[in-house]
Motif scaffolding. Structure first.
Motif, PDB file in Angstrom:
ATOM      1  N   UNK A   1       8.784   2.207   3.633  1.00 34.14           N
ATOM      2  CA  UNK A   1       9.688   3.100   2.916  1.00 34.14           C
ATOM      3  C   UNK A   1       9.089   4.496   2.844  1.00 34.14           C
ATOM      4  N   UNK A   2       9.852   5.481   3.309  1.00 33.32           N
ATOM      5  CA  UNK A   2       9.419   6.873   3.243  1.00 33.32           C
ATOM      6  C   UNK A   2      10.120   7.555   2.079  1.00 33.32           C
ATOM      7  N   UNK A   3       9.373   8.323   1.318  1.00 34.92           N
ATOM      8  CA  UNK A   3       9.927   9.142   0.252  1.00 34.92           C
ATOM      9  C   UNK A   3       9.519  10.579   0.529  1.00 34.92           C
ATOM     10  N   UNK A   4      10.425  11.349   1.152  1.00 32.54           N
ATOM     11  CA  UNK A   4      10.104  12.725   1.540  1.00 32.54           C
ATOM     12  C   UNK A   4       9.823  13.600   0.324  1.00 32.54           C
ATOM     13  N   UNK A   5      10.609  13.451  -0.739  1.00 34.15           N
ATOM     14  CA  UNK A   5      10.438  14.314  -1.900  1.00 34.15           C
ATOM     15  C   UNK A   5       9.126  14.048  -2.639  1.00 34.15           C
ATOM     16  N   UNK A   6       8.647  12.800  -2.629  1.00 30.99           N
ATOM     17  CA  UNK A   6       7.379  12.484  -3.284  1.00 30.99           C
ATOM     18  C   UNK A   6       6.219  12.473  -2.298  1.00 30.99           C
TER      19      UNK A   6
ATOM     20  N   UNK B   1       0.863  -1.175   0.000  1.00 34.37           N
ATOM     21  CA  UNK B   1       0.000   0.000   0.000  1.00 34.37           C
ATOM     22  C   UNK B   1       0.903   1.229   0.000  1.00 34.37           C
ATOM     23  N   UNK B   2       0.578   2.186  -0.860  1.00 33.33           N
ATOM     24  CA  UNK B   2       1.317   3.438  -0.939  1.00 33.33           C
ATOM     25  C   UNK B   2       0.371   4.569  -0.566  1.00 33.33           C
ATOM     26  N   UNK B   3       0.759   5.344   0.438  1.00 37.36           N
ATOM     27  CA  UNK B   3      -0.050   6.460   0.925  1.00 37.36           C
ATOM     28  C   UNK B   3       0.659   7.744   0.532  1.00 37.36           C
ATOM     29  N   UNK B   4      -0.074   8.635  -0.150  1.00 34.85           N
ATOM     30  CA  UNK B   4       0.496   9.875  -0.659  1.00 34.85           C
ATOM     31  C   UNK B   4      -0.140  11.071   0.040  1.00 34.85           C
ATOM     32  N   UNK B   5       0.712  11.902   0.631  1.00 37.31           N
ATOM     33  CA  UNK B   5       0.279  13.118   1.321  1.00 37.31           C
ATOM     34  C   UNK B   5       0.440  14.314   0.383  1.00 37.31           C
ATOM     35  N   UNK B   6      -0.410  15.349   0.515  1.00 37.45           N
ATOM     36  CA  UNK B   6      -0.280  16.517  -0.357  1.00 37.45           C
ATOM     37  C   UNK B   6       0.989  17.316  -0.027  1.00 37.45           C
TER      38      UNK B   6
ATOM     39  N   UNK C   1      -4.208  10.106  -0.282  1.00 33.15           N
ATOM     40  CA  UNK C   1      -4.598   9.015  -1.178  1.00 33.15           C
ATOM     41  C   UNK C   1      -3.851   7.735  -0.839  1.00 33.15           C
ATOM     42  N   UNK C   2      -4.483   6.611  -1.127  1.00 37.51           N
ATOM     43  CA  UNK C   2      -3.826   5.310  -0.989  1.00 37.51           C
ATOM     44  C   UNK C   2      -4.037   4.523  -2.269  1.00 37.51           C
ATOM     45  N   UNK C   3      -2.971   3.875  -2.705  1.00 36.50           N
ATOM     46  CA  UNK C   3      -3.075   2.945  -3.821  1.00 36.50           C
ATOM     47  C   UNK C   3      -2.448   1.628  -3.376  1.00 36.50           C
ATOM     48  N   UNK C   4      -2.899   0.548  -3.987  1.00 34.27           N
ATOM     49  CA  UNK C   4      -2.407  -0.773  -3.601  1.00 34.27           C
ATOM     50  C   UNK C   4      -1.898  -1.504  -4.833  1.00 34.27           C
ATOM     51  N   UNK C   5      -1.025  -2.461  -4.578  1.00 34.55           N
ATOM     52  CA  UNK C   5      -0.619  -3.399  -5.622  1.00 34.55           C
ATOM     53  C   UNK C   5      -1.009  -4.790  -5.151  1.00 34.55           C
ATOM     54  N   UNK C   6      -1.319  -5.631  -6.109  1.00 33.88           N
ATOM     55  CA  UNK C   6      -1.685  -7.011  -5.819  1.00 33.88           C
ATOM     56  C   UNK C   6      -0.628  -7.923  -6.413  1.00 33.88           C
ATOM     57  N   UNK C   7      -0.434  -9.111  -5.830  1.00 33.69           N
ATOM     58  CA  UNK C   7       0.560 -10.037  -6.385  1.00 33.69           C
ATOM     59  C   UNK C   7       0.128 -10.567  -7.744  1.00 33.69           C
ATOM     60  N   UNK C   8       1.101 -10.956  -8.509  1.00 38.91           N
ATOM     61  CA  UNK C   8       0.822 -11.524  -9.821  1.00 38.91           C
ATOM     62  C   UNK C   8       1.928 -11.188 -10.787  1.00 38.91           C
TER      63      UNK C   8
END
Length: 169
Positions: free
Chosen positions: A103-108, A64-69, A144-151
């Motif tokens: 994993x934190x990505x401060x710039x993104x 899960x990736x959570x994106x802050x404004x 926002x949150x986006x997810x990835x699924x296995x496959x």
């Protein structure tokens, strides 16, 4: 002549605001904001807790990736982030989902949370952030949150949007 009196109430936790406008978008995450709980929710608070709830997904969740404004100036650490499965009843216990990485990505302005094993389909879970330093400004932050699924092909799709409200109390 009528006089209206208001009685202030004291609240230690706040949850999703009851009224918001959402225009456009596709998928359920764009049409209605996801639920969340803040322990305090006041500007500049030094030790808040966010619980960002994600509805059950139709496929397993690999990350899960959570994106802050970009205007969100709150602070948190990767070591204070976990995934939990809420209790099924009021007397039940919350289950902590073991993590492989955060994993934190401060710039993104993103946080990627990877569980040790994929979260099975149709399981409700929440991202739990503790020891958060709240933003300095009282306003609503769209997260926002986006997810990835296995496959074989990684499908990255929207899972939730939260209208996180930090307000003066």
């Amino acid at each position: 002549m009528a006089i209206l009196l208001g009685v202030p109430t004291v609240s230690q936790a706040q949850s999703n605001p009851g009224f918001s406008f959402i225009w456009g978008g596709d998928g359920p995450s764009q049409k209605s904001p996801a639920n969340y709980v803040l322990e305090y929710g006041t500007p500049g608070h030094l030790n808040d807790r966010y619980r960002l709830k994600v509805q059950p997904q139709s496929a397993p969740v690999e990350s899960i990736t959570i994106t802050f404004p970009d205007y969100y100036d709150g602070k948190f650490r990767a070591s204070n982030i976990r995934l939990i499965q809420p209790a099924k009843s009021r007397k039940g216990k919350t289950t902590v989902i073991p993590l492989k990485a955060v994993k934190l990505s401060q710039d993104r302005r993103q946080v990627q949370i990877i569980p040790e094993t994929p979260i099975p389909a149709k399981i409700q879970f929440a991202a739990d952030f503790s020891k958060v330093v709240n933003p300095s400004e009282a306003r609503t932050y769209r997260i926002y949150a986006s997810i990835t699924s296995p496959g074989d092909i990684l499908l990255n799709r929207k899972a939730a949007v939260w209208n996180l409200k930090i307000s003066e109390q």
